[in-house]
Design a protein around this motif. Structure first.
Motif, PDB file in Angstrom:
ATOM      1  N   GLN A   1       0.834  -1.196   0.000  1.00  0.00           N
ATOM      2  CA  GLN A   1       0.000   0.000   0.000  1.00  0.00           C
ATOM      3  C   GLN A   1       0.871   1.250   0.000  1.00  0.00           C
ATOM      4  OE1 GLN A   1      -2.927   0.223   3.115  1.00  0.00           O
ATOM      5  NE2 GLN A   1      -3.980   1.964   2.174  1.00  0.00           N
ATOM      6  N   MET A   2       0.531   2.196  -0.866  1.00  0.00           N
ATOM      7  CA  MET A   2       1.321   3.403  -1.031  1.00  0.00           C
ATOM      8  C   MET A   2       0.834   4.504  -0.105  1.00  0.00           C
ATOM      9  SD  MET A   2       1.683   3.471  -5.185  1.00  0.00           S
ATOM     10  CE  MET A   2       2.009   5.210  -5.141  1.00  0.00           C
ATOM     11  N   PRO A   3       1.761   5.303   0.450  1.00  0.00           N
ATOM     12  CA  PRO A   3       1.337   6.502   1.184  1.00  0.00           C
ATOM     13  C   PRO A   3       0.545   7.419   0.264  1.00  0.00           C
ATOM     14  CG  PRO A   3       3.677   6.031   1.540  1.00  0.00           C
ATOM     15  CD  PRO A   3       3.219   5.121   0.447  1.00  0.00           C
ATOM     16  N   ASP A   4      -0.468   8.073   0.783  1.00  0.00           N
ATOM     17  CA  ASP A   4      -1.391   8.868  -0.032  1.00  0.00           C
ATOM     18  C   ASP A   4      -0.721   9.901  -0.938  1.00  0.00           C
ATOM     19  OD1 ASP A   4      -3.636   7.506   0.754  1.00  0.00           O
ATOM     20  OD2 ASP A   4      -4.090   8.857   2.417  1.00  0.00           O
ATOM     21  N   PRO A   5       0.286  10.660  -0.473  1.00  0.00           N
ATOM     22  CA  PRO A   5       0.825  11.702  -1.353  1.00  0.00           C
ATOM     23  C   PRO A   5       1.689  11.174  -2.503  1.00  0.00           C
ATOM     24  CG  PRO A   5       1.373  12.103   0.980  1.00  0.00           C
ATOM     25  CD  PRO A   5       0.905  10.701   0.848  1.00  0.00           C
ATOM     26  N   VAL A   6       2.060   9.904  -2.454  1.00  0.00           N
ATOM     27  CA  VAL A   6       3.007   9.360  -3.428  1.00  0.00           C
ATOM     28  C   VAL A   6       2.275   9.034  -4.730  1.00  0.00           C
ATOM     29  CG1 VAL A   6       4.658   7.516  -3.903  1.00  0.00           C
ATOM     30  CG2 VAL A   6       4.454   8.448  -1.580  1.00  0.00           C
ATOM     31  N   SER A   7       2.837   9.470  -5.850  1.00  0.00           N
ATOM     32  CA  SER A   7       2.209   9.246  -7.152  1.00  0.00           C
ATOM     33  C   SER A   7       2.408   7.811  -7.606  1.00  0.00           C
ATOM     34  CB  SER A   7       2.796  10.196  -8.195  1.00  0.00           C
ATOM     35  OG  SER A   7       4.133   9.835  -8.505  1.00  0.00           O
ATOM     36  N   LEU A   8       1.537   7.355  -8.482  1.00  0.00           N
ATOM     37  CA  LEU A   8       1.675   6.021  -9.058  1.00  0.00           C
ATOM     38  C   LEU A   8       2.934   5.922  -9.907  1.00  0.00           C
ATOM     39  CD1 LEU A   8      -2.057   5.325  -9.981  1.00  0.00           C
ATOM     40  CD2 LEU A   8      -0.708   4.094  -8.273  1.00  0.00           C
ATOM     41  N   GLU A   9       3.349   7.027 -10.528  1.00  0.00           N
ATOM     42  CA  GLU A   9       4.603   7.009 -11.289  1.00  0.00           C
ATOM     43  C   GLU A   9       5.781   6.690 -10.369  1.00  0.00           C
ATOM     44  OE1 GLU A   9       1.955   9.971 -13.574  1.00  0.00           O
ATOM     45  OE2 GLU A   9       2.265   9.315 -11.505  1.00  0.00           O
ATOM     46  N   THR A  10       5.832   7.375  -9.225  1.00  0.00           N
ATOM     47  CA  THR A  10       6.896   7.094  -8.261  1.00  0.00           C
ATOM     48  C   THR A  10       6.816   5.653  -7.767  1.00  0.00           C
ATOM     49  OG1 THR A  10       7.140   9.381  -7.528  1.00  0.00           O
ATOM     50  CG2 THR A  10       7.769   7.670  -5.958  1.00  0.00           C
ATOM     51  N   GLY A  11       5.603   5.172  -7.544  1.00  0.00           N
ATOM     52  CA  GLY A  11       5.433   3.805  -7.072  1.00  0.00           C
ATOM     53  C   GLY A  11       6.072   2.774  -7.977  1.00  0.00           C
ATOM     54  N   ALA A  12       6.085   3.040  -9.274  1.00  0.00           N
ATOM     55  CA  ALA A  12       6.654   2.091 -10.236  1.00  0.00           C
ATOM     56  C   ALA A  12       8.177   2.080 -10.219  1.00  0.00           C
ATOM     57  CB  ALA A  12       6.152   2.416 -11.647  1.00  0.00           C
ATOM     58  N   VAL A  13       8.802   2.960  -9.418  1.00  0.00           N
ATOM     59  CA  VAL A  13      10.262   3.017  -9.307  1.00  0.00           C
ATOM     60  C   VAL A  13      10.740   2.419  -7.981  1.00  0.00           C
ATOM     61  CG1 VAL A  13      12.274   4.575  -9.432  1.00  0.00           C
ATOM     62  CG2 VAL A  13      10.208   5.125 -10.703  1.00  0.00           C
ATOM     63  N   LEU A  14       9.821   2.118  -7.079  1.00  0.00           N
ATOM     64  CA  LEU A  14      10.214   1.739  -5.722  1.00  0.00           C
ATOM     65  C   LEU A  14      10.673   0.285  -5.606  1.00  0.00           C
ATOM     66  CD1 LEU A  14       7.477   3.551  -3.595  1.00  0.00           C
ATOM     67  CD2 LEU A  14       9.777   4.338  -4.207  1.00  0.00           C
ATOM     68  N   GLY A  15      10.321  -0.568  -6.542  1.00  0.00           N
ATOM     69  CA  GLY A  15      10.662  -1.985  -6.427  1.00  0.00           C
ATOM     70  C   GLY A  15      12.144  -2.261  -6.472  1.00  0.00           C
ATOM     71  N   ILE A  16      12.725  -2.321  -7.658  1.00  0.00           N
ATOM     72  CA  ILE A  16      14.150  -2.629  -7.782  1.00  0.00           C
ATOM     73  C   ILE A  16      15.022  -1.422  -7.428  1.00  0.00           C
ATOM     74  CG2 ILE A  16      15.992  -3.280  -9.383  1.00  0.00           C
ATOM     75  CD1 ILE A  16      13.941  -5.131 -10.744  1.00  0.00           C
ATOM     76  N   PRO A  17      14.872  -0.260  -8.082  1.00  0.00           N
ATOM     77  CA  PRO A  17      15.767   0.855  -7.734  1.00  0.00           C
ATOM     78  C   PRO A  17      15.592   1.336  -6.293  1.00  0.00           C
ATOM     79  CG  PRO A  17      14.667   1.256  -9.832  1.00  0.00           C
ATOM     80  CD  PRO A  17      13.980   0.086  -9.201  1.00  0.00           C
ATOM     81  N   GLY A  18      14.347   1.533  -5.861  1.00  0.00           N
ATOM     82  CA  GLY A  18      14.107   2.081  -4.531  1.00  0.00           C
ATOM     83  C   GLY A  18      14.582   1.161  -3.419  1.00  0.00           C
ATOM     84  N   LEU A  19      14.212  -0.108  -3.487  1.00  0.00           N
ATOM     85  CA  LEU A  19      14.611  -1.043  -2.440  1.00  0.00           C
ATOM     86  C   LEU A  19      16.111  -1.295  -2.455  1.00  0.00           C
ATOM     87  CD1 LEU A  19      11.718  -3.682  -2.516  1.00  0.00           C
ATOM     88  CD2 LEU A  19      12.171  -1.986  -0.747  1.00  0.00           C
TER      89      LEU A  19
END
Length: 329
Positions: A116-134
């Motif tokens: 589940q994504m924090p409310d202010p975070v965009s779906l575009e940003t969410g798609a970067v959190l898996g491999i690069p973000g983690l």
């Protein structure tokens, strides 16, 4: 549903095709995510091209590529609370050891892999959190709190390195980054205290000079084999090297005794296999940094699903200033 698939290894334009496939029904413990964006990573390129060592044919008859993505949960399987329906989520390991990834309008996968994504975070940003973000987050925090430490980040202009610089500064570390001169300003703007040309003949000396003659506490490295001698010189006693890549030199010679007599810890980071507790910690840190406004995930290009091959070509070409996404809606 619409999905990009491949059945053989090869160039993106030759093997990727858009086709209709059955809707993704969640099994027990699973959720179905109606995807908005799919993130394209170098690992997706290597998997599609068949360039991973020891792999001679695709592991499944039909593959939908990509491990990262974001969207909204539209259905839940047995054992999953119905309250999850409608949640905005980001996806990790979408196509790791699985046939169907995120280059599609839907994906069904274990509910833990839809965060589940924090409310202010965009779906575009969410798609970067898996491999690069983690990867960036684990590399910065693995080994303990880096507050008041000096962290050397090789490849500070790359997607992982760029995020790692921000996370390290948010954590209270001093950051020395390496990059190409063309990227110095961008890496400085994201918070690095010093940026050094990665190709400099006296790289180790410049790193030590930037740290007032002292060795560094922690190193995050995208090219471990290329940098192993420099890292051995500049790492502190009881220091730590977290390496997540070594594409230029896949079989480096390790200077074991110099590293041993500094009692250096070397961690080879593969985010796909992160233990559950370590992944939970990285997710919590990522969300906290996002909530604090301390983390920006730049997007270079968003392409429609039918242009997936072009997205692969952009990532394969390198020299990006942000992530490449596929819009799957």
């Amino acid at each position: 549903m619409k999905a990009v698939t491949y059945t053989t290894f090869g160039d993106a334009a030759d093997v990727l095709q858009l086709q209709d496939m059955p809707l993704q029904t969640p099994g027990p413990g699973e959720v179905t995510v109606d995807l908005a964006f799919s993130g394209v990573n170098p690992s997706d390129i290597k998997a599609r091209a068949g360039s991973r060592p020891g792999i001679t044919k695709p592991p499944f008859p039909v593959i939908i590529p990509h491990s990262d993505g974001s969207g909204v949960i539209s259905a839940v399987g047995e054992g999953v609370p119905a309250s999850r329906i409608g949640q905005r989520v980001w996806v990790w390991n979408g196509q790791w050891k699985r046939a169907f990834g995120t280059a599609a309008t839907q994906i069904a996968l274990p509910e833990a892999q839809a965060v589940q994504m924090p409310d202010p975070v965009s779906l575009e940003t969410g798609a970067v959190l898996g491999i690069p973000g983690l990867t960036a987050c684990h590399a910065v925090f693995s080994g303990g709190d880096p507050t008041d430490q000096t962290i050397l980040i090789h490849g500070g202009a790359g997607t992982v390195g760029y995020l790692a610089v921000q996370l390290a500064k948010w954590a209270g570390a001093s950051v020395i980054a390496t990059a190409s001169p063309r990227d110095f300003e961008r890496v400085c703007d994201t918070g690095a205290d010093f940026v050094i040309d990665y190709s400099a003949d006296d790289l180790a000396d410049q790193i030590l000079d930037a740290n007032k003659g002292q060795t560094v506490d922690r190193i995050i490295d995208v090219e471990f084999g290329q940098n192993v001698e420099t890292n051995t010189t500049v790492i502190s006693e009881n220091g730590r090297i977290n390496a997540y890549g070594s594409a230029q030199h896949m079989t480096p010679i390790l200077p074991f005794y110099p590293l041993m007599f500094k009692a250096v810890t070397l961690e080879v980071v593969l985010i796909y296999l992160l233990p559950e507790n370590a992944r939970a910690t990285a997710i919590e840190k990522l969300h906290s940094a996002l909530a604090a406004g301390a983390l920006v995930c730049p997007i270079q290009k968003v392409l429609p699903l039918q242009d997936c091959a072009r997205a692969h070509e952009l990532v394969q070409a390198g020299n990006r200033t942000g992530a490449v996404l596929i819009e799957t809606i």
